[in-house]
Design a protein around this motif. Structure first.
Motif, PDB file in Angstrom:
ATOM      1  N   ILE A   1       0.839  -1.204   0.000  1.00  0.00           N
ATOM      2  CA  ILE A   1       0.000   0.000   0.000  1.00  0.00           C
ATOM      3  C   ILE A   1       0.879   1.262   0.000  1.00  0.00           C
ATOM      4  CG2 ILE A   1      -1.657   1.304   1.415  1.00  0.00           C
ATOM      5  CD1 ILE A   1      -2.843  -1.536   2.159  1.00  0.00           C
ATOM      6  N   LYS A   2       1.987   1.220   0.777  1.00  0.00           N
ATOM      7  CA  LYS A   2       2.934   2.348   0.751  1.00  0.00           C
ATOM      8  C   LYS A   2       3.520   2.526  -0.648  1.00  0.00           C
ATOM      9  CE  LYS A   2       4.989   1.796   5.339  1.00  0.00           C
ATOM     10  NZ  LYS A   2       6.329   1.573   5.952  1.00  0.00           N
ATOM     11  N   LEU A   3       3.896   1.415  -1.266  1.00  0.00           N
ATOM     12  CA  LEU A   3       4.437   1.456  -2.632  1.00  0.00           C
ATOM     13  C   LEU A   3       3.409   2.057  -3.586  1.00  0.00           C
ATOM     14  CD1 LEU A   3       6.557   0.588  -4.837  1.00  0.00           C
ATOM     15  CD2 LEU A   3       5.347  -1.599  -4.945  1.00  0.00           C
ATOM     16  N   GLY A   4       2.160   1.618  -3.425  1.00  0.00           N
ATOM     17  CA  GLY A   4       1.096   2.123  -4.290  1.00  0.00           C
ATOM     18  C   GLY A   4       0.927   3.634  -4.174  1.00  0.00           C
ATOM     19  N   ALA A   5       1.002   4.151  -2.946  1.00  0.00           N
ATOM     20  CA  ALA A   5       0.859   5.601  -2.735  1.00  0.00           C
ATOM     21  C   ALA A   5       1.989   6.345  -3.445  1.00  0.00           C
ATOM     22  CB  ALA A   5       0.851   5.903  -1.238  1.00  0.00           C
ATOM     23  N   GLN A   6       3.211   5.815  -3.332  1.00  0.00           N
ATOM     24  CA  GLN A   6       4.372   6.451  -3.989  1.00  0.00           C
ATOM     25  C   GLN A   6       4.244   6.375  -5.507  1.00  0.00           C
ATOM     26  OE1 GLN A   6       6.889   8.066  -2.364  1.00  0.00           O
ATOM     27  NE2 GLN A   6       5.824   7.683  -0.443  1.00  0.00           N
ATOM     28  N   LEU A   7       3.850   5.205  -6.001  1.00  0.00           N
ATOM     29  CA  LEU A   7       3.709   5.036  -7.453  1.00  0.00           C
ATOM     30  C   LEU A   7       2.609   5.938  -7.995  1.00  0.00           C
ATOM     31  CD1 LEU A   7       3.994   1.141  -7.779  1.00  0.00           C
ATOM     32  CD2 LEU A   7       5.559   2.797  -8.804  1.00  0.00           C
ATOM     33  N   HIS A   8       1.528   6.075  -7.212  1.00  0.00           N
ATOM     34  CA  HIS A   8       0.426   6.926  -7.669  1.00  0.00           C
ATOM     35  C   HIS A   8       0.898   8.376  -7.856  1.00  0.00           C
ATOM     36  CE1 HIS A   8      -3.524   8.591  -8.240  1.00  0.00           C
ATOM     37  NE2 HIS A   8      -3.374   9.382  -7.194  1.00  0.00           N
ATOM     38  N   ARG A   9       1.762   8.845  -6.941  1.00  0.00           N
ATOM     39  CA  ARG A   9       2.326  10.201  -7.104  1.00  0.00           C
ATOM     40  C   ARG A   9       3.070  10.322  -8.426  1.00  0.00           C
ATOM     41  NH1 ARG A   9       3.950  13.258  -2.601  1.00  0.00           N
ATOM     42  NH2 ARG A   9       6.099  13.243  -3.304  1.00  0.00           N
ATOM     43  N   GLU A  10       3.802   9.277  -8.777  1.00  0.00           N
ATOM     44  CA  GLU A  10       4.542   9.316 -10.047  1.00  0.00           C
ATOM     45  C   GLU A  10       3.583   9.274 -11.245  1.00  0.00           C
ATOM     46  OE1 GLU A  10       7.713  10.003  -9.973  1.00  0.00           O
ATOM     47  OE2 GLU A  10       7.629   9.911  -7.777  1.00  0.00           O
ATOM     48  N   VAL A  11       2.507   8.501 -11.115  1.00  0.00           N
ATOM     49  CA  VAL A  11       1.509   8.442 -12.201  1.00  0.00           C
ATOM     50  C   VAL A  11       0.893   9.825 -12.416  1.00  0.00           C
ATOM     51  CG1 VAL A  11      -0.742   7.487 -12.882  1.00  0.00           C
ATOM     52  CG2 VAL A  11       0.993   5.980 -11.897  1.00  0.00           C
ATOM     53  N   THR A  12       0.617  10.536 -11.307  1.00  0.00           N
ATOM     54  CA  THR A  12      -0.002  11.862 -11.450  1.00  0.00           C
ATOM     55  C   THR A  12       0.956  12.861 -12.100  1.00  0.00           C
ATOM     56  OG1 THR A  12       0.671  12.563  -9.235  1.00  0.00           O
ATOM     57  CG2 THR A  12      -1.505  11.553  -9.428  1.00  0.00           C
ATOM     58  N   LYS A  13       2.261  12.611 -12.009  1.00  0.00           N
ATOM     59  CA  LYS A  13       3.229  13.487 -12.691  1.00  0.00           C
ATOM     60  C   LYS A  13       3.246  13.207 -14.187  1.00  0.00           C
ATOM     61  CE  LYS A  13       6.397  13.620  -8.742  1.00  0.00           C
ATOM     62  NZ  LYS A  13       7.681  13.028  -8.274  1.00  0.00           N
ATOM     63  N   LYS A  14       2.992  11.956 -14.542  1.00  0.00           N
ATOM     64  CA  LYS A  14       3.091  11.566 -15.954  1.00  0.00           C
ATOM     65  C   LYS A  14       1.790  11.822 -16.715  1.00  0.00           C
ATOM     66  CE  LYS A  14       4.418   7.704 -18.925  1.00  0.00           C
ATOM     67  NZ  LYS A  14       4.637   6.268 -19.062  1.00  0.00           N
TER      68      LYS A  14
ATOM     69  N   GLN B   1      11.206   6.215 -12.516  1.00  0.00           N
ATOM     70  CA  GLN B   1      11.771   5.507 -13.674  1.00  0.00           C
ATOM     71  C   GLN B   1      10.962   4.251 -13.999  1.00  0.00           C
ATOM     72  OE1 GLN B   1      15.695   5.041 -12.107  1.00  0.00           O
ATOM     73  NE2 GLN B   1      16.382   7.074 -12.788  1.00  0.00           N
ATOM     74  N   ILE B   2      10.524   3.574 -12.935  1.00  0.00           N
ATOM     75  CA  ILE B   2       9.735   2.350 -13.124  1.00  0.00           C
ATOM     76  C   ILE B   2       8.406   2.668 -13.809  1.00  0.00           C
ATOM     77  CG2 ILE B   2       8.352   0.677 -11.802  1.00  0.00           C
ATOM     78  CD1 ILE B   2      10.808   0.324  -9.989  1.00  0.00           C
ATOM     79  N   VAL B   3       7.743   3.740 -13.349  1.00  0.00           N
ATOM     80  CA  VAL B   3       6.481   4.144 -13.980  1.00  0.00           C
ATOM     81  C   VAL B   3       6.736   4.567 -15.430  1.00  0.00           C
ATOM     82  CG1 VAL B   3       4.661   5.907 -13.986  1.00  0.00           C
ATOM     83  CG2 VAL B   3       5.280   4.759 -11.854  1.00  0.00           C
ATOM     84  N   GLY B   4       7.804   5.345 -15.629  1.00  0.00           N
ATOM     85  CA  GLY B   4       8.138   5.810 -16.975  1.00  0.00           C
ATOM     86  C   GLY B   4       8.356   4.658 -17.941  1.00  0.00           C
TER      87      GLY B   4
END
Ligand SMILES: [Zn+2]
Length: 278
Positions: A67-80, A197-200
């Motif tokens: 869930i912590k990972l998801g919150a961090q990844l979601h922030r990156e998704v909102t940047k992209k 980078q992972i999201v990208g």
């Protein structure tokens, strides 16, 4: 041996034959297949690998870190991507029904809409599911539900967590998450860079054919319990197939990397026929 003795011996022998035939699993299996032939066209079961699967976070990130990972990844998704409220009520209403009817109903799911002309949907660990406005325009409720139940299926089967586990960044990420107490600070910053980078690279949202097949299987089986008509999974594939022939640039990675649509249609028909026999 008198006549009646022989008679009772024959009956006993016959009984043994009947009992052993009924008890042998091969016999029962053959009979099931014979019934199946009468009900649906014969295929090999495309989902045989998944029928007895049990799902958990065992051997992967635990759910708290997921869930912590998801919150961090979601922030990156909102940047992209540009997120929007357009259609969000509809997505959330249908998506939450998929979530509740799934094999992982206790996770908190968050549905999001991305502004964009690409027809796409994807999910990331921790219960975040995304669909684009172009998909919302294309799909009726049952078809949208098919995509959402499919994405919930990826979360049920922890596909992205398995991908992450195999990556060379896994140890660093797992350690950072373990030490992470909030979203501020240097750990969060370093983690954000690598997750960005992972999201990208789409690392966690691109799945193997087997994973797609499994998410289709979990998705279509979830639909009736979510109050959705599973035929929606067939008709959305048919729509995507027509678009693919016309303008494949409109299809996002969700669909272009999946097993081909015709095969998915056949597999879905197989499963719907099978569900009706139960
Ligand atoms: Zn998928």
């Amino acid at each position: 041996m008198n006549r009646s003795n022989l008679h009772s011996k024959l009956i006993r022998l016959l009984l043994i034959i009947i009992i052993s035939a009924v008890a042998a699993p091969g016999f029962l299996a053959t009979r099931t297949i014979a019934n199946g032939v009468a009900a649906v066209p014969q295929y090999d079961d495309p989902y045989s690998d998944f029928r007895n699967a049990r799902y958990s976070n065992a051997g992967l990130l635990n759910e708290r870190d997921e869930i912590k990972l998801g919150a961090q990844l979601h922030r990156e998704v909102t940047k992209k991507y540009n997120l929007t409220d357009v259609g969000l009520d509809r997505v959330d209403r249908i998506g939450q029904r998929c979530a509740r009817a799934s094999l992982r109903p206790s996770l908190v799911y968050k549905f999001h809409v991305i502004q964009g002309r690409e027809i796409n949907g994807f999910s990331i660990p921790g219960g975040h599911v995304y669909v684009t406005t172009a998909l919302l325009r294309l799909a009726n409720d049952n078809e949208l539900g098919a995509v959402l139940c499919h994405e919930v299926g990826h979360l049920v089967a922890r596909h992205s967590l398995q991908t992450l586990k195999k990556s060379k960044e896994y140890d660093d990420i797992a350690n950072s998450l373990g030490n992470l107490t909030g979203v501020a600070g240097s750990i969060a910053h370093d983690l954000g860079v690598s997750l960005g980078q992972i999201v990208g690279a789409g690392m966690l949202t691109i799945h193997s054919r087997d994973e797609e097949r499994e998410a289709d299987f979990l998705g279509v089986r979830t639909m009736p319990g979510a109050g959705l008509d599973p035929q929606g999974m067939i008709t959305i594939f048919q729509k995507l197939l027509r678009i693919e022939e016309r303008d494949s640039d409109l299809l996002g990675s969700l669909f272009s990397d999946h097993p081909d649509a015709q095969e998915r249609i056949e597999n879905t028909k197989y499963e719907i026929a099978r569900m009706k026999r139960r």
